[in-house]
Design a protein around this motif. Structure first.
Motif, PDB file in Angstrom:
ATOM      1  N   GLY B  42       0.821  -1.212   0.000  1.00 46.34           N
ATOM      2  CA  GLY B  42       0.000   0.000   0.000  1.00 46.34           C
ATOM      3  C   GLY B  42       0.850   1.255   0.000  1.00 46.34           C
ATOM      4  N   ILE B  43       1.927   1.260   0.808  1.00 43.66           N
ATOM      5  CA  ILE B  43       2.814   2.429   0.844  1.00 43.66           C
ATOM      6  C   ILE B  43       3.486   2.622  -0.514  1.00 43.66           C
ATOM      7  CG2 ILE B  43       4.899   3.342   1.912  1.00 43.66           C
ATOM      8  CD1 ILE B  43       4.068   2.102   4.494  1.00 43.66           C
ATOM      9  N   PHE B  44       3.853   1.505  -1.177  1.00 40.46           N
ATOM     10  CA  PHE B  44       4.487   1.617  -2.498  1.00 40.46           C
ATOM     11  C   PHE B  44       3.560   2.312  -3.486  1.00 40.46           C
ATOM     12  CE2 PHE B  44       7.425  -2.312  -1.926  1.00 40.46           C
ATOM     13  CZ  PHE B  44       8.136  -1.613  -0.974  1.00 40.46           C
ATOM     14  N   VAL B  45       2.250   2.013  -3.407  1.00 41.03           N
ATOM     15  CA  VAL B  45       1.304   2.686  -4.300  1.00 41.03           C
ATOM     16  C   VAL B  45       1.319   4.186  -4.039  1.00 41.03           C
ATOM     17  CG1 VAL B  45      -1.128   2.951  -4.880  1.00 41.03           C
ATOM     18  CG2 VAL B  45      -0.172   0.681  -4.606  1.00 41.03           C
ATOM     19  N   LEU B  46       1.338   4.572  -2.747  1.00 42.48           N
ATOM     20  CA  LEU B  46       1.365   6.001  -2.415  1.00 42.48           C
ATOM     21  C   LEU B  46       2.633   6.668  -2.909  1.00 42.48           C
ATOM     22  CD1 LEU B  46       0.002   5.973   1.220  1.00 42.48           C
ATOM     23  CD2 LEU B  46      -1.224   6.472  -0.875  1.00 42.48           C
ATOM     24  N   LEU B  47       3.724   5.883  -3.049  1.00 44.42           N
ATOM     25  CA  LEU B  47       4.992   6.437  -3.508  1.00 44.42           C
ATOM     26  C   LEU B  47       5.150   6.297  -5.019  1.00 44.42           C
ATOM     27  CD1 LEU B  47       7.249   5.118  -0.629  1.00 44.42           C
ATOM     28  CD2 LEU B  47       6.681   7.482  -1.073  1.00 44.42           C
ATOM     29  N   ASP B  48       4.051   6.147  -5.739  1.00 43.44           N
ATOM     30  CA  ASP B  48       4.039   6.100  -7.210  1.00 43.44           C
ATOM     31  C   ASP B  48       4.799   4.905  -7.775  1.00 43.44           C
ATOM     32  OD1 ASP B  48       2.636   8.503  -7.263  1.00 43.44           O
ATOM     33  OD2 ASP B  48       4.488   9.646  -7.150  1.00 43.44           O
ATOM     34  N   ALA B  49       4.801   3.780  -7.075  1.00 45.15           N
ATOM     35  CA  ALA B  49       5.452   2.587  -7.604  1.00 45.15           C
ATOM     36  C   ALA B  49       4.400   1.476  -7.705  1.00 45.15           C
ATOM     37  CB  ALA B  49       6.615   2.166  -6.719  1.00 45.15           C
ATOM     38  N   GLN B  50       3.404   1.672  -8.563  1.00 47.04           N
ATOM     39  CA  GLN B  50       2.278   0.737  -8.626  1.00 47.04           C
ATOM     40  C   GLN B  50       2.714  -0.656  -9.076  1.00 47.04           C
ATOM     41  OE1 GLN B  50       2.297   3.762  -9.963  1.00 47.04           O
ATOM     42  NE2 GLN B  50       0.469   4.877  -9.322  1.00 47.04           N
ATOM     43  N   PHE B  51       3.635  -0.698 -10.054  1.00 45.69           N
ATOM     44  CA  PHE B  51       4.062  -2.000 -10.565  1.00 45.69           C
ATOM     45  C   PHE B  51       4.806  -2.794  -9.496  1.00 45.69           C
ATOM     46  CE2 PHE B  51       7.216  -4.507 -13.089  1.00 45.69           C
ATOM     47  CZ  PHE B  51       6.322  -5.406 -13.589  1.00 45.69           C
ATOM     48  N   ILE B  52       5.674  -2.086  -8.749  1.00 44.36           N
ATOM     49  CA  ILE B  52       6.412  -2.755  -7.669  1.00 44.36           C
ATOM     50  C   ILE B  52       5.442  -3.224  -6.580  1.00 44.36           C
ATOM     51  CG2 ILE B  52       8.141  -2.413  -5.885  1.00 44.36           C
ATOM     52  CD1 ILE B  52       9.407  -2.606  -8.535  1.00 44.36           C
ATOM     53  N   ALA B  53       4.376  -2.438  -6.336  1.00 46.01           N
ATOM     54  CA  ALA B  53       3.385  -2.849  -5.339  1.00 46.01           C
ATOM     55  C   ALA B  53       2.712  -4.150  -5.769  1.00 46.01           C
ATOM     56  CB  ALA B  53       2.352  -1.749  -5.144  1.00 46.01           C
ATOM     57  N   ALA B  54       2.365  -4.258  -7.072  1.00 47.11           N
ATOM     58  CA  ALA B  54       1.764  -5.498  -7.560  1.00 47.11           C
ATOM     59  C   ALA B  54       2.741  -6.653  -7.422  1.00 47.11           C
ATOM     60  CB  ALA B  54       1.346  -5.327  -9.025  1.00 47.11           C
ATOM     61  N   LEU B  55       4.025  -6.409  -7.745  1.00 44.94           N
ATOM     62  CA  LEU B  55       5.037  -7.466  -7.599  1.00 44.94           C
ATOM     63  C   LEU B  55       5.187  -7.865  -6.141  1.00 44.94           C
ATOM     64  CD1 LEU B  55       8.109  -6.666  -9.830  1.00 44.94           C
ATOM     65  CD2 LEU B  55       6.396  -8.412 -10.124  1.00 44.94           C
ATOM     66  N   GLN B  56       5.109  -6.866  -5.246  1.00 44.98           N
ATOM     67  CA  GLN B  56       5.234  -7.157  -3.813  1.00 44.98           C
ATOM     68  C   GLN B  56       4.159  -8.142  -3.377  1.00 44.98           C
ATOM     69  OE1 GLN B  56       7.346  -5.768  -1.526  1.00 44.98           O
ATOM     70  NE2 GLN B  56       6.315  -5.907   0.430  1.00 44.98           N
ATOM     71  N   VAL B  57       2.914  -7.901  -3.810  1.00 38.01           N
ATOM     72  CA  VAL B  57       1.828  -8.804  -3.418  1.00 38.01           C
ATOM     73  C   VAL B  57       2.011 -10.164  -4.081  1.00 38.01           C
ATOM     74  CG1 VAL B  57      -0.647  -9.163  -3.537  1.00 38.01           C
ATOM     75  CG2 VAL B  57       0.233  -6.927  -2.970  1.00 38.01           C
ATOM     76  N   MET B 127       4.814  10.691 -15.154  1.00 38.42           N
ATOM     77  CA  MET B 127       5.378   9.736 -16.112  1.00 38.42           C
ATOM     78  C   MET B 127       4.513   8.482 -16.182  1.00 38.42           C
ATOM     79  SD  MET B 127       9.283   8.357 -16.097  1.00 38.42           S
ATOM     80  CE  MET B 127      10.032   9.785 -15.379  1.00 38.42           C
ATOM     81  N   SER B 128       4.082   7.986 -14.996  1.00 36.74           N
ATOM     82  CA  SER B 128       3.312   6.744 -15.018  1.00 36.74           C
ATOM     83  C   SER B 128       1.900   6.998 -15.523  1.00 36.74           C
ATOM     84  CB  SER B 128       3.314   6.088 -13.641  1.00 36.74           C
ATOM     85  OG  SER B 128       2.313   6.604 -12.847  1.00 36.74           O
ATOM     86  N   GLU B 129       1.408   8.240 -15.399  1.00 38.47           N
ATOM     87  CA  GLU B 129       0.095   8.539 -15.959  1.00 38.47           C
ATOM     88  C   GLU B 129       0.165   8.616 -17.477  1.00 38.47           C
ATOM     89  OE1 GLU B 129      -3.170  11.915 -14.947  1.00 38.47           O
ATOM     90  OE2 GLU B 129      -1.893  11.160 -13.344  1.00 38.47           O
ATOM     91  N   ALA B 130       1.261   9.185 -17.997  1.00 36.86           N
ATOM     92  CA  ALA B 130       1.385   9.363 -19.443  1.00 36.86           C
ATOM     93  C   ALA B 130       1.705   8.054 -20.143  1.00 36.86           C
ATOM     94  CB  ALA B 130       2.466  10.399 -19.739  1.00 36.86           C
ATOM     95  N   GLU B 131       2.605   7.244 -19.545  1.00 31.67           N
ATOM     96  CA  GLU B 131       3.113   6.074 -20.267  1.00 31.67           C
ATOM     97  C   GLU B 131       2.710   4.760 -19.635  1.00 31.67           C
ATOM     98  OE1 GLU B 131       7.046   7.236 -19.604  1.00 31.67           O
ATOM     99  OE2 GLU B 131       7.287   8.240 -21.528  1.00 31.67           O
ATOM    100  N   GLY B 132       2.075   4.791 -18.486  1.00 31.28           N
ATOM    101  CA  GLY B 132       1.726   3.565 -17.786  1.00 31.28           C
ATOM    102  C   GLY B 132       2.800   3.214 -16.778  1.00 31.28           C
ATOM    103  N   PRO B 133       2.390   2.656 -15.623  1.00 28.44           N
ATOM    104  CA  PRO B 133       3.359   2.387 -14.559  1.00 28.44           C
ATOM    105  C   PRO B 133       4.418   1.366 -14.932  1.00 28.44           C
ATOM    106  CG  PRO B 133       1.136   1.702 -13.918  1.00 28.44           C
ATOM    107  CD  PRO B 133       1.022   2.361 -15.229  1.00 28.44           C
TER     108      PRO B 133
END
Lengths: 98, 171
Positions: B42-57, B127-133
């Protein structure tokens, strides 16, 4: 904005991991505390990546790959030791002592 | 708002990490650690690392912790045996060293990278909004870090072979 709080949380989690390694005698739980430390470091990498560029996220990716490899090999070693000694208590595991 | 959500996740992570290192049963420890890993995602998502958050789970809370639980149950360590926590001298040493390390790390929490190194506020989010996370990380991964990425596959192969050799009774 979240850099300071993230580094603080990372510091607390890392210290809890160190305390866990010193506190426990069960090899598997010690191993889980090492994973906790790895995750604390990942958190500071991600927090700094937000400020300094996406390379930090790439490093976290590599840390995860190394952690997966480490977990597989480490648990296999624990399994082999358990088969040999019938325990995972590190007090009784002194195979390397001369 | 973001800061409030951050502290909720951080509080859950710290409390469950504490419970992870103090619960007697290894299964309970593993389950509390999984909760810590989820809050970190959850903290990773707040820090703009959505892909890493998915990998974490997927990788951590999914694969690695299932491996841990599998080994705990294979070795039948789930039952309440004698506590594996160290005695009072060990606990005091652990608490003292943990607090010392926390104090040292706490001192650098206000450290921030110098202004000229820093990206503008919200650069990774844009960057992640324009090009995807995924693009944010894959661009660096497959250009600058291509050789380390390929070496990771060798590492994983070595880990697979090593785990089989170590865990197998007779080859």
């Amino acid at each position: 904005m979240l850099l300071g709080p993230s580094l603080a949380v990372s510091a607390i989690l890392f210290s809890l991991g160190v305390a866990g390694v010193l506190l426990r005698r069960n090899a598997i739980v010690i191993f889980m505390c090492v994973e906790l430390m790895l995750n604390a470091v990942n958190l500071s990498f991600i927090a700094l990546a937000q400020q300094l560029g996406p390379q930090g996220q790439v490093i976290v990716f590599f840390v995860m790959a190394v952690a997966a490899a480490e977990a597989a090999v480490g648990l296999a070693i624990i399994l082999a030791i358990y088969r040999h000694k019938q325990t995972v208590d590190i007090q009784n595991i002194n195979l390397l002592r001369g | 708002m973001v800061l409030g959500v951050f502290w909720v996740f951080a509080g859950v992570a710290i409390v469950s990490a504490f419970l992870c290192i103090t619960r007697r049963s290894p299964v309970a420890s593993a389950l509390w650690l999984i909760l810590t890993l989820f809050s970190l995602a959850g903290i990773f998502v707040l820090l703009d690392a959505q892909f890493i958050a998915a990998l974490q789970v997927l990788v951590y809370a999914g694969a690695i912790m299932v491996l841990f639980l599998f080994v705990i149950m294979l070795l039948n360590l789930g039952r309440q045996g004698p506590s594996d926590l160290r005695g009072w001298p060990g606990r005091l040493v652990a608490a003292a060293l943990g607090l010392l390390l926390a104090a040292e790390l706490w001192a650098v929490r206000t450290w921030a990278p110098e202004e000229h190194l820093r990206l503008p506020e919200g650069a990774i989010a844009r960057m992640s909004e324009a090009e995807g996370p995924v693009h944010v990380i894959s661009d660096a991964l497959f250009r600058e870090y291509l050789i380390p990425f390929e070496l990771t596959s060798v590492l994983l192969l070595a880990a697979i072979v090593g785990a089989v050799v170590l865990a197998k009774r007779r080859l």
